[in-house]
Design a protein around this motif. Structure first.
Motif, PDB file in Angstrom:
ATOM      1  N   ILE A  17      35.969  34.013  31.165  1.00 28.24           N
ATOM      2  CA  ILE A  17      35.398  35.099  31.607  1.00 28.24           C
ATOM      3  C   ILE A  17      35.615  34.889  33.348  1.00 28.24           C
ATOM      4  CG2 ILE A  17      33.193  36.204  32.256  1.00 28.24           C
ATOM      5  CD1 ILE A  17      32.330  36.138  29.609  1.00 28.24           C
ATOM      6  N   GLY A  18      35.432  33.528  33.676  1.00 27.21           N
ATOM      7  CA  GLY A  18      35.451  33.148  35.093  1.00 27.21           C
ATOM      8  C   GLY A  18      36.934  33.366  35.720  1.00 27.21           C
ATOM      9  N   VAL A  19      37.806  33.560  34.825  1.00 26.70           N
ATOM     10  CA  VAL A  19      39.173  33.726  35.616  1.00 26.70           C
ATOM     11  C   VAL A  19      39.772  35.084  35.194  1.00 26.70           C
ATOM     12  CG1 VAL A  19      39.648  31.181  35.302  1.00 26.70           C
ATOM     13  CG2 VAL A  19      40.110  32.787  33.162  1.00 26.70           C
ATOM     14  N   LEU A  20      39.039  35.828  34.525  1.00 27.17           N
ATOM     15  CA  LEU A  20      39.531  37.423  34.027  1.00 27.17           C
ATOM     16  C   LEU A  20      39.784  37.954  35.620  1.00 27.17           C
ATOM     17  CD1 LEU A  20      36.962  39.001  31.737  1.00 27.17           C
ATOM     18  CD2 LEU A  20      39.465  38.569  31.562  1.00 27.17           C
ATOM     19  N   PRO A  21      41.075  38.951  35.638  1.00 28.79           N
ATOM     20  CA  PRO A  21      41.442  39.503  36.449  1.00 28.79           C
ATOM     21  C   PRO A  21      40.419  40.919  36.646  1.00 28.79           C
ATOM     22  CG  PRO A  21      43.273  39.259  35.090  1.00 28.79           C
ATOM     23  CD  PRO A  21      42.075  38.660  34.539  1.00 28.79           C
ATOM     24  N   THR A  22      40.195  41.358  38.016  1.00 25.87           N
ATOM     25  CA  THR A  22      39.140  42.373  37.961  1.00 25.87           C
ATOM     26  C   THR A  22      39.876  43.911  37.764  1.00 25.87           C
ATOM     27  OG1 THR A  22      39.608  42.728  40.411  1.00 25.87           O
ATOM     28  CG2 THR A  22      37.906  41.098  39.531  1.00 25.87           C
ATOM     29  N   TYR A  23      39.186  44.751  37.657  1.00 23.95           N
ATOM     30  CA  TYR A  23      39.764  46.106  37.644  1.00 23.95           C
ATOM     31  C   TYR A  23      40.516  46.509  38.925  1.00 23.95           C
ATOM     32  CZ  TYR A  23      39.421  51.235  36.754  1.00 23.95           C
ATOM     33  OH  TYR A  23      39.715  52.787  36.213  1.00 23.95           O
ATOM     34  N   ALA A  24      40.443  46.068  39.762  1.00 24.79           N
ATOM     35  CA  ALA A  24      41.442  46.308  40.968  1.00 24.79           C
ATOM     36  C   ALA A  24      42.677  45.850  40.810  1.00 24.79           C
ATOM     37  CB  ALA A  24      40.723  45.934  42.356  1.00 24.79           C
ATOM     38  N   THR A  25      42.713  44.684  39.833  1.00 24.60           N
ATOM     39  CA  THR A  25      44.107  44.279  39.659  1.00 24.60           C
ATOM     40  C   THR A  25      44.917  44.625  38.513  1.00 24.60           C
ATOM     41  OG1 THR A  25      43.092  42.061  40.647  1.00 24.60           O
ATOM     42  CG2 THR A  25      45.243  41.700  39.355  1.00 24.60           C
TER      43      THR A  25
END
Length: 464
Positions: A112-120
């Motif tokens: 979870i700590g390395v997930l790309p965000t919605y913006a990515t």
């Protein structure tokens, strides 16, 4: 087959030293701490930042609902994990399952700590978040049950309540650690820093804890009770038809031992355990979840007062939990259960009067009292009593299912019902009434349950 079973019964189990017991205790405490830390990290992140970084294209209110929904799916996965890993733990041993659950929880939390965000990556970001949340919940569904079973089966009979209560201390440790991590981040980082990279730090830091927990469990010896089970041969439990064939050819004593666990009609012990769990989980949902928001919204006190009260109450729990474990060893499980549930019933209205007094000391004392008597004290007893209620052949499965099902029902229903009733009545008294109802459910369950202190945990059948 018969000769194999007899040989298994006559072979003494490997000796367990004080060092083995210490390792098992630390392992159980650490696993539970990780479980509650992971879930608290996520719940705080869902409330603070996830609506902005994973659901930015909707209104703030809808984003918060979506973030909380991803939090909720973990509880659905917990129930599935309880059944799947519970059965596995009863068949191939406690150690292997606990190794898998800690890996699943730790790995999913770290990712979870390395997930790309919605913006990515757009909509794929919240989809991946839900997937990891499901994996996290799937592993967590059997973690606390497995740790409870392992530690209870390791513990010396006379100190079983005290040692098993260490699992309960993991809940305090994990919740406080996660809350402290987020408190530090909120204090030292700006909002831009928190949203860009700061929110990842708590999840990434859990990786180090996972590595230590995995190392600890790799060298942990199997439960001595599992090794001594008369239906276990070469480390694997015999299937029902295999046991039935052994019973048909065994002598009267061996046959009766096996038949007791195989042919007993199940259900009584499970529903008693569900009742014991229902009271503790229901009180927890009201005190640790609903009241925090209710106090902040309806009372003229600082918004940090209810959360501070939970922190102080949790710190007091480091004394409450082992003391209740000791009392259970000294006076029996039923007597202490009946006392605690009676106290919670009697104190419900006085505690709510303190909490709703509007004074900060009143809120602090009321919350800490309710938390320690009605939640943490019962949790300490629950750890050992539920394990003792079940026979060794299905202990892991039944305990995990009772914990998760009772927790979901009570925790899901309680806060929603409390919010509805307080809104309709415009008063706090429904909260006190619900605390009384939940505690009476535990009281009746404890009254109907047999005394389990000192029970032989190798027996295959349930206590009732």
């Amino acid at each position: 087959m018969k000769d194999s079973v007899i040989a298994a019964q006559q072979t003494p189990s490997a000796q367990r030293t004080t060092r083995d017991l210490t390792r098992a205790a630390v392992s159980g405490w650490l696993g539970t701490a990780m479980e509650f830390m992971d879930f608290q990290l996520y719940s705080l992140a869902a409330a603070i930042v996830f609506n902005k970084i994973f659901f930015p294209d909707v209104s703030p209110a809808i984003g918060l609902i979506a973030a909380m929904a991803t939090y909720g799916v973990g509880y659905v996965a917990r129930l599935a994990g309880a059944v799947y890993f519970g059965r596995m733990g009863d068949r191939i041993g406690r150690k292997k399952v606990l190794y898998l659950t800690i890996l699943l929880m730790g790995a999913s939390t770290t990712l979870i700590g390395v997930l790309p965000t919605y913006a990515t990556i757009g909509i794929l970001a919240p989809v991946l978040l839900v997937v990891l949340r499901l994996v996290q919940g799937f592993g967590a569904g059997a973690e606390i049950a497995g740790a409870t079973v392992m530690l209870t089966e390791y513990a010396p009979v006379r100190r079983r309540g005290l040692i098993s209560s260490l699992v309960s201390l993991g809940t305090n440790s994990g919740t406080l650690a996660a809350s402290a991590l987020w408190a530090v981040l909120l204090a030292v980082l700006s909002e831009d820093q928190l949203l860009s990279w700061g929110w990842r730090l708590p999840f990434l830091l859990s990786f180090a804890l996972m590595i230590f927990a995995v190392w600890l469990r790799r060298s942990l010896k199997e439960s001595p009770v599992f090794e001594q089970r008369p239906d276990v041969v070469d480390g694997v439990a015999l299937a029902r038809d295999e046991v039935e064939s052994v019973i048909a050819t065994a002598d009267s004593h061996e046959g009766s031992v096996l038949a007791a666990g195989i042919r007993q009609r199940k259900g009584k012990a499970f529903f008693l355990a569900l009742g014991l769990r229902f009271g503790q989980a229901g009180n927890s949902g009201l005190i640790q979840t609903f009241l925090v928001g209710y106090i902040a919204t309806n009372l003229a006190v600082g918004r940090s007062v209810p959360t501070d009260a939970i922190v102080y109450g949790s710190l007091a729990g480091f004394a409450t939990v082992p003391v209740i474990g000791l009392l259970g060893d000294r006076f029996g499980r039923r007597a202490v259960y009946l006392t605690l549930s009676s106290l919670t019933t009697v104190l419900a209205f006085p505690v709510m009067l303190l909490i709703t007094s509007g004074s900060t000391p009143g809120v602090m004392i009321g919350m800490a009292l309710g938390l320690n008597v009605g939640v943490l004290g019962l949790f300490s007893l629950e750890s050992v009593t539920m394990a003792e209620l079940f026979g060794s052949r299905t202990r892991f499965t039944q305990l995990a299912l009772a914990k998760e099902l009772g927790g979901i029902l009570a925790t899901a229903i309680g806060p929603v019902l409390a919010a509805t009733l307080t809104a309709v009545t415009g008063s706090w008294w429904p909260i006190a009434a619900m605390l009384i109802v939940y505690s009476l459910i535990t009281f009746v369950s404890a009254y109907l349950a047999p005394e389990t202190r000192g029970r032989d945990l190798v027996r295959l059948e349930d206590a009732v």
